[in-house]
Design an enzyme around this catalytic site. Structure first.
Site, PDB file in Angstrom:
ATOM      1  N   GLU A  64       0.866  -1.183   0.000  1.00  0.00           N
ATOM      2  CA  GLU A  64       0.000   0.000   0.000  1.00  0.00           C
ATOM      3  C   GLU A  64       0.898   1.227   0.000  1.00  0.00           C
ATOM      4  O   GLU A  64       1.896   1.273   0.728  1.00  0.00           O
ATOM      5  CB  GLU A  64      -0.911   0.007   1.230  1.00  0.00           C
ATOM      6  N   GLU A  73      -2.163  11.534   3.860  1.00  0.00           N
ATOM      7  CA  GLU A  73      -3.281  11.320   4.769  1.00  0.00           C
ATOM      8  C   GLU A  73      -3.267  12.429   5.826  1.00  0.00           C
ATOM      9  O   GLU A  73      -2.206  12.972   6.154  1.00  0.00           O
ATOM     10  CB  GLU A  73      -3.185   9.970   5.473  1.00  0.00           C
TER      11      GLU A  73
END
Length: 452
Positions: A330, A335
């Protein structure tokens, strides 16, 4: 008696030598001729016929050992005085010319037919990528024979400069869509097709990283909804990370979870009349993605305790039953959680490094205005490293140290993701404040570049 034996021995030797001479004479008397006397071919190869005449009752033909891998010979009429040898020369896949031979033989008689094959035609570029303003390119052509160039697209102009170069010019593209064309360079049986791709007019404001070319982008300037190339996720609350929102595609209570407004993609998270919270999660080119590249988006983040916006990537077509997370890999480019306002982070996850065992590789930075201004978040992904940037300044580097899939599973295509989560394991780790709703994550553009 002894004298007689010597005489008999002499006679036997004489007869033996006479018979041997007679055999040599018979061989020398064989007429073996072949036309043509040599074969010359281009790098493309081909099929050639040799006409063979032989005074003996039998003959054959074969490629010499040093070229039997690229020359094949088929004989017809080998029991007759006249026949043919069909010589098939394979295409030359090396960079150099090569020489071989075909041997025609009858008894001890030999005729050698030289076979010369030129190097294959080559062109310095088989792919041209032009900016929307129009550019000029010079291609070098290497071939042993004459060649010509043709094209069928009016926006591509081609001029053969001399025996070794061709000039290719692309006209300005005023359209907001990219376009593709081709040109063919032909020499005898050889043909090389050169692809030409030109970006849309919108790329005039795009700053391309050095050594890269723009391969895909969405500036969100056309229409009111996302177009081809985007896929919405549809999932109930709690699907992943104990998040509270429901992901949908379309409208709920008259409000869309994704919409294009003033040249921006708005991802909206809101509480609908049914009391549920809805939001959007979208994938770019989910079925193909990209293997390696420079991935970039310009984003303004929402405010509020409970928000969890992200710009990240997952592997294309992954079978999670055989290649489960986190082993599949990933890539989290950006974020942020609203409870820690303006602190943006980049992370990678793999079998060896992930948050479930507190080993994830993460870097964060408080940029002060992530929730009030647009910032550019990017990732450069190569076979050797993943580098993450905020406004062009490096935030984190994760290197491929060659220790295997547990540490570096990033060897297949990934696709970009944009989503706005509400609550969940991280977004709601200090609770949520529904008074912040509705909220919007604004995306100015998404761009993908790859090495030239």
């Amino acid at each position: 008696m002894k004298k007689l034996n010597i005489i008999l021995l002499f006679l036997l030797l004489f007869i033996s030598c006479s018979n041997e001479d007679a055999g040599n004479l018979a061989t020398d008397d064989v007429t073996l001729e072949c036309s043509p006397e040599k074969v010359e071919t281009s790098g493309a190869g081909g099929v050639y016929t040799l006409d063979v005449t032989c005074s003996d009752s039998e003959w054959t033909a074969l490629a010499s050992d040093d070229c039997s891998s690229w020359i094949a010979v088929k004989v017809a009429g080998s029991l007759s005085s006249k026949g043919t040898a069909t010589v098939t020369v394979s295409a030359n896949t090396s960079k150099d010319s090569r020489n071989g031979s075909v041997i025609i033989k009858s008894g001890a008689k030999r005729v050698v037919i030289p076979v010369t094959q030129g190097a294959p035609m080559s062109v310095s570029q088989r792919e041209i990528y032009s900016n929307s303003r129009g550019e000029n390119f010079t291609l070098s052509v290497v071939t042993t024979g004459d060649w010509s160039v043709t094209f069928n697209d009016s926006w591509i102009k081609v001029e053969k400069k001399d025996s070794k170069t061709v000039s290719v010019t692309t006209e300005p593209n005023e359209s907001k869509t990219s376009r593709k064309g081709t040109l063919d360079i032909v020499s005898g049986a050889e043909k090389i097709t050169v692809s030409v791709a030109q970006e849309s007019a919108e790329d005039r404001e795009i700053n391309t990283p050095e050594g890269y070319r723009l391969v895909w982008h969405d500036e969100f300037n056309e229409g009111a909804t996302l177009g081809i190339g985007w896929t919405h996720e549809v999932q109930k609350p709690g699907w992943v990370n104990n998040e509270l929102q429901e992901y949908v595609n379309g409208s709920v209570s008259g409000k869309r979870v994704t919409e294009l407004v003033d040249g921006k993609l708005n991802i909206n998270c809101f509480k609908a009349s049914d009391g549920k919270i809805y939001s959007g999660r979208v994938y770019a080119n989910v079925n193909t993605g990209w293997l390696y590249g420079y991935f970039e988006a310009r984003i303004m983040l929402p405010k509020g305790k409970g928000t969890w916006p992200a710009f990240w990537m997952m592997p294309v077509g992954n079978n999670y039953s055989t290649n489960p997370w986190p082993g599949c890999g990933e890539i989290d480019i950006m974020e942020e959680v609203g409870v820690d306002a303006n602190i943006v982070s980049s992370s990678i996850h793999c079998a060896a490094y992930n948050h479930t065992i507190n080993t994830q590789k993460t870097a964060s930075r408080n940029i002060g205005t992530a929730e009030s201004e647009f910032h550019v978040y990017a990732c450069e992904w190569t076979p050797d490293y993943l580098k993450f940037f905020v406004d062009g300044t490096e935030l984190m580097t994760f290197k491929n140290e060659g220790s295997g899939k547990n540490v570096w599973p990033f060897t297949y295509a990934f696709y970009p993701i944009l989503n706005l989560a509400w609550g969940g394991d991280w977004g709601g780790y200090k609770g949520v404040d529904e008074s912040a709703l509705p909220i919007t994550m604004k995306v100015d553009y998404v761009r993908v570049f790859q090495k030239k």
